[in-house]
Motif scaffolding. Structure first.
Motif, mmCIF file in Angstrom:
data_model
loop_
_atom_site.group_PDB
_atom_site.id
_atom_site.type_symbol
_atom_site.label_atom_id
_atom_site.label_comp_id
_atom_site.label_asym_id
_atom_site.label_seq_id
_atom_site.Cartn_x
_atom_site.Cartn_y
_atom_site.Cartn_z
ATOM 1 N N ASN A 159 -5.877 7.998 -15.714
ATOM 2 C CA ASN A 159 -5.539 6.577 -15.583
ATOM 3 C C ASN A 159 -4.398 6.343 -14.584
ATOM 4 O O ASN A 159 -3.572 5.467 -14.791
ATOM 5 N N SER A 160 -4.392 7.087 -13.506
ATOM 6 C CA SER A 160 -3.294 6.976 -12.537
ATOM 7 C C SER A 160 -3.219 5.580 -11.909
ATOM 8 O O SER A 160 -2.130 5.054 -11.707
ATOM 9 N N LYS A 161 -4.348 4.988 -11.605
ATOM 10 C CA LYS A 161 -4.336 3.651 -10.983
ATOM 11 C C LYS A 161 -3.716 2.616 -11.928
ATOM 12 O O LYS A 161 -2.898 1.800 -11.506
ATOM 13 N N THR A 162 -4.091 2.670 -13.188
ATOM 14 C CA THR A 162 -3.531 1.730 -14.170
ATOM 15 C C THR A 162 -2.036 1.954 -14.322
ATOM 16 O O THR A 162 -1.251 0.996 -14.317
ATOM 17 N N ASP A 174 1.001 6.246 -6.902
ATOM 18 C CA ASP A 174 -0.277 6.741 -7.420
ATOM 19 C C ASP A 174 -0.373 8.252 -7.278
ATOM 20 O O ASP A 174 -0.896 8.934 -8.161
ATOM 21 N N ASP A 175 0.146 8.782 -6.183
ATOM 22 C CA ASP A 175 0.151 10.227 -5.992
ATOM 23 C C ASP A 175 0.924 10.920 -7.122
ATOM 24 O O ASP A 175 0.487 11.949 -7.639
ATOM 25 N N LYS A 194 -1.130 10.583 -10.407
ATOM 26 C CA LYS A 194 -2.302 11.470 -10.415
ATOM 27 C C LYS A 194 -1.916 12.856 -10.908
ATOM 28 O O LYS A 194 -2.689 13.527 -11.584
ATOM 29 N N PHE A 218 2.280 1.648 -3.484
ATOM 30 C CA PHE A 218 1.206 1.983 -4.411
ATOM 31 C C PHE A 218 0.741 3.419 -4.214
ATOM 32 O O PHE A 218 0.603 4.172 -5.173
ATOM 33 N N ASP A 219 0.514 3.813 -2.963
ATOM 34 C CA ASP A 219 0.014 5.161 -2.675
ATOM 35 C C ASP A 219 1.023 6.236 -3.083
ATOM 36 O O ASP A 219 0.650 7.265 -3.651
ATOM 37 N N THR A 235 -0.046 3.217 -12.183
ATOM 38 C CA THR A 235 0.592 2.785 -10.945
ATOM 39 C C THR A 235 0.769 1.276 -10.930
ATOM 40 O O THR A 235 1.838 0.767 -10.573
ATOM 41 N N HIS A 236 -0.250 0.542 -11.327
ATOM 42 C CA HIS A 236 -0.132 -0.924 -11.387
ATOM 43 C C HIS A 236 0.965 -1.346 -12.357
ATOM 44 O O HIS A 236 1.748 -2.259 -12.059
ATOM 45 N N SER A 260 0.827 -1.210 0.000
ATOM 46 C CA SER A 260 0.000 0.000 0.000
ATOM 47 C C SER A 260 0.856 1.253 0.000
ATOM 48 O O SER A 260 0.555 2.228 -0.692
#
Length: 178
Positions: free
Chosen positions: A138-141, A128-129, A132, A124-125, A143-144, A121
């Motif tokens: 598509n920040s989550k994608t 992701d920040d 973003k 990822f966080d 990030t993954h 986490s």
């Protein structure tokens, strides 16, 4: 170095070489030159010792990105994060290899599951920040994808290739995200 740190260092070395399950506390005591009583004074049992090692490594990994948090441009911040992660992986190769090993073994993964989730986490966080700020859509994608790339690089560098071109990979990854 105090005795608690010595025990941790010896345990990391032995767990990395012999495996967690195959390393008795007596071997740690013998190598560290301490009694079982002292080990159990600091660590209730071998599982608690493993968790302490994982927590120590998580703190080290968590501190990797701290100096770069103030970089305003998100792409520069991502480049700095890539630099920091790969440099740390190179500098602390044995520790990273050990950590990857315990995260992938079912018995140790169970002991560490809450800590593994916290670490995942955190990475990822943080990532992701950054994404973003680059692309809200598509920040989550992204990030993954990024986290998967870092994990794949770690796996290849730590386990599969003695001559893994980490420096060239670093340059390529930074160029990719410019």
């Amino acid at each position: 170095m105090n005795k608690k740190e010595l025990i941790l260092d010896v345990a990391i070395d032995l767990f990395a070489k012999e495996g967690f399950e195959k390393t008795p506390v007596s071997a740690i005591c013998e190598r560290a030159g301490v009694s079982k009583g002292l080990v159990f004074h600091h660590f209730k049992n071998k599982n608690v010792l493993l968790r302490a090692i994982f927590i120590r490594t998580t703190e080290m990994i968590g501190n990797i990105g701290k100096p770069h948090e103030k970089v305003r441009d998100p792409k520069e911040r991502l480049a700095a994060l890539i630099e920091a992660i790969l440099s740390s992986m190179s500098e602390h190769r044995k520790l990273y290899k050990f950590n990857l090993n315990v995260m992938l073994q079912p018995a140790t993964r169970e002991i560490l599951s809450d800590l593994i989730n916290e670490r995942n986490s955190m990475l990822f966080d943080t990532t992701d920040d950054i994404f973003k700020r680059i692309s809200e859509d598509n920040s989550k994608t992204l990030t993954h994808v990024f986290v998967s790339e870092i994990n794949g690089i770690a796996l290849n560098y730590l386990y599969f290739y003695d001559d893994f071109p980490l420096e060239e990979i670093r340059k390529q990854l930074i160029n990719k995200y410019k």
